[in-house]
Design an enzyme around this catalytic site. Structure first.
Site, PDB file in Angstrom:
ATOM      1  N   GLY A   1      44.396  21.546  23.206  1.00 50.96           N
ATOM      2  CA  GLY A   1      45.463  21.257  24.170  1.00 50.96           C
ATOM      3  C   GLY A   1      44.945  20.534  25.401  1.00 50.96           C
ATOM      4  O   GLY A   1      45.675  19.764  26.034  1.00 50.96           O
TER       5      GLY A   1
ATOM      6  N   ALA B   1      44.461  25.467  24.259  1.00 55.08           N
ATOM      7  CA  ALA B   1      45.464  26.504  24.490  1.00 55.08           C
ATOM      8  C   ALA B   1      44.767  27.856  24.579  1.00 55.08           C
ATOM      9  O   ALA B   1      43.643  28.009  24.101  1.00 55.08           O
ATOM     10  CB  ALA B   1      46.445  26.511  23.323  1.00 55.08           C
TER      11      ALA B   1
ATOM     12  N   GLU C   1      44.879  17.052  24.544  1.00 58.17           N
ATOM     13  CA  GLU C   1      46.257  16.553  24.432  1.00 58.17           C
ATOM     14  C   GLU C   1      46.828  16.244  25.809  1.00 58.17           C
ATOM     15  O   GLU C   1      47.476  15.214  26.013  1.00 58.17           O
ATOM     16  CB  GLU C   1      47.113  17.584  23.675  1.00 58.17           C
ATOM     17  CG  GLU C   1      46.714  17.599  22.199  1.00 58.17           C
ATOM     18  CD  GLU C   1      47.355  18.710  21.392  1.00 58.17           C
ATOM     19  OE1 GLU C   1      47.282  19.874  21.823  1.00 58.17           O
ATOM     20  OE2 GLU C   1      47.925  18.411  20.325  1.00 58.17           O
TER      21      GLU C   1
ATOM     22  N   GLU D   1      41.164  22.645  16.463  1.00 61.69           N
ATOM     23  CA  GLU D   1      42.238  23.495  15.920  1.00 61.69           C
ATOM     24  C   GLU D   1      42.007  23.871  14.468  1.00 61.69           C
ATOM     25  O   GLU D   1      42.338  24.969  14.031  1.00 61.69           O
ATOM     26  CB  GLU D   1      43.597  22.785  16.044  1.00 61.69           C
ATOM     27  CG  GLU D   1      44.206  22.828  17.433  1.00 61.69           C
ATOM     28  CD  GLU D   1      43.702  21.715  18.334  1.00 61.69           C
ATOM     29  OE1 GLU D   1      42.675  21.086  18.005  1.00 61.69           O
ATOM     30  OE2 GLU D   1      44.333  21.461  19.369  1.00 61.69           O
TER      31      GLU D   1
HETATM   32  C1  LIG Z   1      56.957  30.053  17.384  1.00 64.25           C
HETATM   33  C2  LIG Z   1      57.203  29.120  18.501  1.00 64.25           C
HETATM   34  C3  LIG Z   1      56.109  28.131  18.587  1.00 64.25           C
HETATM   35  C4  LIG Z   1      56.572  26.982  19.418  1.00 64.25           C
HETATM   36  C5  LIG Z   1      55.528  25.932  19.477  1.00 64.25           C
HETATM   37  C6  LIG Z   1      56.084  24.670  19.995  1.00 64.25           C
HETATM   38  C7  LIG Z   1      55.236  24.033  21.021  1.00 64.25           C
HETATM   39  C8  LIG Z   1      53.871  23.687  20.511  1.00 64.25           C
HETATM   40  C9  LIG Z   1      52.834  23.829  21.580  1.00 64.25           C
HETATM   41  C10 LIG Z   1      51.542  23.984  20.896  1.00 64.25           C
HETATM   42  C11 LIG Z   1      50.390  23.744  21.781  1.00 64.25           C
HETATM   43  C12 LIG Z   1      49.169  23.631  20.952  1.00 64.25           C
HETATM   44  C13 LIG Z   1      48.018  23.202  21.758  1.00 64.25           C
HETATM   45  C14 LIG Z   1      46.781  22.901  20.929  1.00 64.25           C
HETATM   46  O1  LIG Z   1      47.012  21.884  20.014  1.00 64.25           O
HETATM   47  C15 LIG Z   1      46.232  24.113  20.264  1.00 64.25           C
HETATM   48  C16 LIG Z   1      44.937  24.491  20.877  1.00 64.25           C
HETATM   49  O2  LIG Z   1      44.519  24.022  21.890  1.00 64.25           O
HETATM   50  S1  LIG Z   1      44.061  25.690  20.048  1.00 64.25           S
HETATM   51  C17 LIG Z   1      42.598  25.882  21.031  1.00 64.25           C
HETATM   52  C18 LIG Z   1      41.638  24.779  20.865  1.00 64.25           C
HETATM   53  N1  LIG Z   1      40.406  25.062  21.566  1.00 64.25           N
HETATM   54  C19 LIG Z   1      39.415  25.765  21.025  1.00 64.25           C
HETATM   55  O3  LIG Z   1      39.468  26.198  19.909  1.00 64.25           O
HETATM   56  C20 LIG Z   1      38.204  25.986  21.898  1.00 64.25           C
HETATM   57  C21 LIG Z   1      37.623  27.326  21.636  1.00 64.25           C
HETATM   58  N2  LIG Z   1      36.498  27.579  22.504  1.00 64.25           N
HETATM   59  C22 LIG Z   1      35.265  27.145  22.249  1.00 64.25           C
HETATM   60  O4  LIG Z   1      34.990  26.447  21.310  1.00 64.25           O
HETATM   61  C23 LIG Z   1      34.193  27.597  23.189  1.00 64.25           C
HETATM   62  O5  LIG Z   1      34.647  28.725  23.851  1.00 64.25           O
HETATM   63  C24 LIG Z   1      33.806  26.511  24.237  1.00 64.25           C
HETATM   64  C25 LIG Z   1      34.996  25.976  24.982  1.00 64.25           C
HETATM   65  C26 LIG Z   1      33.068  25.358  23.534  1.00 64.25           C
HETATM   66  C27 LIG Z   1      32.843  27.158  25.284  1.00 64.25           C
HETATM   67  O6  LIG Z   1      31.784  27.784  24.612  1.00 64.25           O
HETATM   68  P1  LIG Z   1      30.822  28.797  25.403  1.00 64.25           P
HETATM   69  O7  LIG Z   1      30.445  28.213  26.684  1.00 64.25           O
HETATM   70  O8  LIG Z   1      29.775  29.188  24.429  1.00 64.25           O
HETATM   71  O9  LIG Z   1      31.744  30.053  25.749  1.00 64.25           O
HETATM   72  P2  LIG Z   1      32.354  31.145  24.755  1.00 64.25           P
HETATM   73  O10 LIG Z   1      32.707  30.556  23.465  1.00 64.25           O
HETATM   74  O11 LIG Z   1      31.486  32.344  24.773  1.00 64.25           O
HETATM   75  O12 LIG Z   1      33.734  31.475  25.504  1.00 64.25           O
HETATM   76  C28 LIG Z   1      33.741  32.147  26.768  1.00 64.25           C
HETATM   77  C29 LIG Z   1      34.928  33.083  26.764  1.00 64.25           C
HETATM   78  O13 LIG Z   1      36.146  32.311  26.745  1.00 64.25           O
HETATM   79  C30 LIG Z   1      36.947  32.724  25.647  1.00 64.25           C
HETATM   80  N3  LIG Z   1      37.644  31.534  25.141  1.00 64.25           N
HETATM   81  C31 LIG Z   1      37.100  30.372  24.828  1.00 64.25           C
HETATM   82  N4  LIG Z   1      38.036  29.505  24.445  1.00 64.25           N
HETATM   83  C32 LIG Z   1      39.208  30.154  24.540  1.00 64.25           C
HETATM   84  C33 LIG Z   1      40.563  29.796  24.290  1.00 64.25           C
HETATM   85  N5  LIG Z   1      40.903  28.554  23.890  1.00 64.25           N
HETATM   86  N6  LIG Z   1      41.511  30.715  24.475  1.00 64.25           N
HETATM   87  C34 LIG Z   1      41.195  31.956  24.898  1.00 64.25           C
HETATM   88  N7  LIG Z   1      39.934  32.363  25.171  1.00 64.25           N
HETATM   89  C35 LIG Z   1      38.959  31.471  24.977  1.00 64.25           C
HETATM   90  C36 LIG Z   1      35.971  33.296  24.637  1.00 64.25           C
HETATM   91  O14 LIG Z   1      36.632  34.167  23.777  1.00 64.25           O
HETATM   92  C37 LIG Z   1      34.970  33.996  25.548  1.00 64.25           C
HETATM   93  O15 LIG Z   1      35.533  35.190  25.996  1.00 64.25           O
HETATM   94  P3  LIG Z   1      35.098  36.586  25.356  1.00 64.25           P
HETATM   95  O16 LIG Z   1      35.647  36.584  23.969  1.00 64.25           O
HETATM   96  O17 LIG Z   1      33.612  36.582  25.390  1.00 64.25           O
HETATM   97  O18 LIG Z   1      35.754  37.589  26.221  1.00 64.25           O
END
Ligand SMILES: CCCCCCCCCCCCC[C@H](O)CC(=O)SCCNC(=O)CCNC(=O)[C@H](O)C(C)(C)COP(=O)(O)OP(=O)(O)OC[C@H]1O[C@@H](n2cnc3c(N)ncnc32)[C@H](O)[C@@H]1OP(=O)(O)O
Length: 615
Positions: A147, A108, A150, A170
């Protein structure tokens, strides 16, 4: 007759896509280019982040949201529209979901968690994919996380490159998978694998993940629901738990930590920045001094596979250092922090020496700066350590302070740390300061240079209680060099004797006072560090604490923690302690903090007030 449309994509007039979006007053773009249509006028007109293509009988939904294809609202809308379109199209026999560029969606969009929530939700899209009468295939490469995984689990088939990585990170954000991950992974991979993946997050060691008690518990409940209840009920429970976690301070802190780590990588210095800096190859190094810090640096270099000379003038110290390094490397291999191969190679890379000549050709010699005030970490940690000793002098016991701070979230209490680093080290640092000031301290000294002084540590030093290495310090240990700290009634006697001799009336000290005095004193120093321009943003301090002191990630870092408590409250308490302890300069309130507290400035605007003009 239709007028000829000139597309503003890379192909320009050669573009034959045939489906266009007009952006008022600006341009026309085709659908299906790799462009993101974000128009920098006062509003965003259209954003396309899923390219829809039909190739043969396949519809391809290619997520195009660089750099990690995060599942932002625009991506979710694109996937939703795409799956509906593919379901309707008679020519389409199967659907492929994939990511453009480096990766399948890595989860996400974390930045959206703090914004108003917008439909469509991932589970809704996933269910559309699952119900689609045509096979839906996830083609996975790169990092398929959160996500993203998922979505893949909703697909009928998953194919992946060998190099692809999947996971549910997460937990590192203080969350659990919220789009049916806790329900679908156990059904696909079994309960044990699912629980392990969800609670470890793969990017963290299992030992660290254990610390996230509440998340573990909710993860466990959610995953268990996949066996105990029908799918719909399990999904309902997962959504409920996800919402609970999303609203928690813990998750906010962990999201902050995620971005803080990336923010600090974008450093700027007068002579260059992270973009212009060029790494120089380092083939050989040397560390001078085989004490705790020197040995720690040697371990880091060896773990990175870099040859290192360890230089000591005293043979006994050299051998002690070598023993320490060997034991840390062996421990790291056992804990899986470094591979057995790296552990074995380390022995060949380490060259002990007592001869400065050996160092003449090395590429790098790390400099251990000995300054009393320190730059950032040591400067902030000074008041922290000092307050710990004052608390003991006023009525607490070292074990009480340690317990409270460990409950707060620190991996190890300050007095256990002092036993580890050596009571003599703390003693010698104080003595150097006294020497510089031309002062001779005794066990009765209560002030040094007009500042409160506590000679308790000196007492332990003179009694030969130097810490772990002598088997006794603020605690007693099973043997010299032992690791099991046990409370020691002799220490209580020493403290009581000290107070009696100096006429100090001991009192009950609450846990709240311990946390406030330990944390707020160093937070106050943190604001002074920002004021002085030693750190350029609060994230620098927080990441330094997360890595340097293993500060709990679920609190974000001391500056984020202060922000969560509320700067007004923190400022008031600092003023209170300043009034009560006027001879401790670390309680003089920071001017920056006063200003920020008075104006309730949000954390991302703090630095505008630190530059002087607004101060
Ligand atoms: C109140 C009402 C609520 C109703 C809810 C009801 C519905 C429910 C729906 C819920 C859905 C949930 C979905 C899910 O379960 C939740 C998630 O998915 S949480 C996210 C999980 N993913 C992560 O945590 C991955 C995080 N990222 C990383 O680990 C790394 O970035 C990577 C993918 C391994 C890549 O690593 P690198 O190549 O080293 O690159 P960087 O780390 O430097 O990242 C580059 C750049 O991208 C930005 N970034 C990375 N991941 C995300 C992200 N997930 N979201 C936004 N931005 C991201 C990162 O910040 C870097 O940018 P910069 O900060 O340098 O500008």
């Amino acid at each position: 007759m239709r007028s000829k449309v000139v597309c503003n994509c890379r192909l320009g007039s050669k573009c034959r896509t045939g489906v266009f979006i007009s952006v008022p007053l600006r341009s026309t773009f085709c659908v299906g280019t790799s462009y993101i249509l974000a128009v920098k006028v006062s509003y965003i007109v259209a954003v396309i982040m899923v390219d829809y293509k039909v190739q043969g009988s396949f519809a391809i939904l290619e997520v195009n949201n660089p750099p990690v294809n995060a599942l932002s609202h625009a991506v979710r809308s694109g996937l939703n529209d795409g799956i509906e379109k593919a379901s309707r199209d008679r020519n389409v026999k199967a659907v492929i979901v994939c990511g453009k560029g480096a990766t399948f969606p890595a989860g996400a969009d974390i930045r959206e968690f703090s914004k108003p929530k917008k439909e469509p939700w991932l589970p809704e899209i996933g269910h559309k994919m699952e119900k689609c009468e045509k096979p839906v295939i996830a083609a996975i490469h790169g990092t398929c996380l959160g996500g993203g995984l998922e979505i893949a689990l909703f697909c009928h088939y998953r194919i992946a490159l060998k190099t692809a990585r999947v996971g549910f990170p997460e937990v590192q954000l203080g969350l659990l998978p919220g789009a049916a991950g806790t329900q679908r992974l156990p059904r696909v991979a079994g309960l044990q694998v699912a629980m392990d993946m969800i609670s470890s997050g793969r990017h963290v060691l299992a030992t660290e993940a254990k610390k996230y008690g509440i998340i573990d518990e909710l993860c466990l409940k959610a995953v268990k629901a996949s066996v105990d209840f029908p799918y719909e009920k399990g999904l309902e429970m997962e959504t409920e738990f996800f919402k609970q976690l999303l609203g928690s301070g813990q998750s906010k802190a962990q999201q902050y930590a995620f971005f803080a780590e990336r923010t600090i990588a974008r450093w700027e210095m007068p002579n260059g920045n992270y973009r212009t800096a060029v790494a120089k190859p380092v083939k050989s190094t040397a560390v001078i001094g085989a004490g705790t810090m020197g040995s720690g640096i040697v371990v880091c270099l060896l773990s990175a596979g870099i040859p290192v000379y360890l230089m000591e003038q005293n043979e006994k110290f050299l051998n002690n250092g070598l023993k320490m390094i060997k034991s840390i490397m062996e421990g790291s291999v056992k804990l899986g922090k470094v591979s057995p191969e790296v552990g074995r190679k380390a022995a060949t890379l380490l060259k002990p020496t007592m001869n400065y000549n050996d160092l003449k050709d090395v590429d790098l010699i790390p400099v251990l700066v000995k300054t009393c005030r320190g730059f950032l970490a040591n400067r902030m940690h000074g008041p922290f350590g000092t307050e710990g000793t004052f608390l003991v002098e006023e009525g607490a016991l070292p074990s009480q302070v340690d317990r409270v701070m460990e409950d707060f979230g620190l991996p190890i209490g300050p007095f256990k740390v002092r036993d580890l680093s050596g009571v003599d080290i703390a003693y010698k640092i104080k003595q150097e300061v006294a020497k510089l000031l031309g002062i001779k301290t005794t066990l009765q000294t209560r002030f040094m240079n007009g500042e409160r002084y506590c000679a308790l540590n000196d007492r332990l030093f003179h009694l030969g209680r130097l810490g772990r290495k002598t088997g006794k310090g603020y605690y007693k240990y099973e043997k010299a060099g032992g690791k099991i700290a046990t409370e020691d009634s002799d220490v209580t006697d020493i403290i009581e004797k000290h107070c009696k001799e100096l006429g100090i009336q001991r009192r009950q000290i609450s846990s709240q006072e311990i946390v406030e005095r330990m944390m707020y004193s160093c937070i106050n120093e943190g604001f002074k560090i920002l004021e002085d321009g030693i750190a350029v943003r609060p994230e620098d301090i927080d990441v330094c604490y997360l890595y340097g002191f293993s500060f709990p990630r679920y609190l974000g870092g001391p500056m984020f923690y202060a922000n969560q408590i509320g700067l007004q409250r923190v400022y008031e308490r600092i003023c209170y302690y300043h009034e009560n302890f006027p001879y401790s300069p670390h309680w003089v309130p920071s001017r920056l903090l006063r200003k920020l507290a008075a104006k309730s400035v949000p954390m991302n605007e703090w630095m505008a007030y630190a530059t002087g003009s607004k101060l």
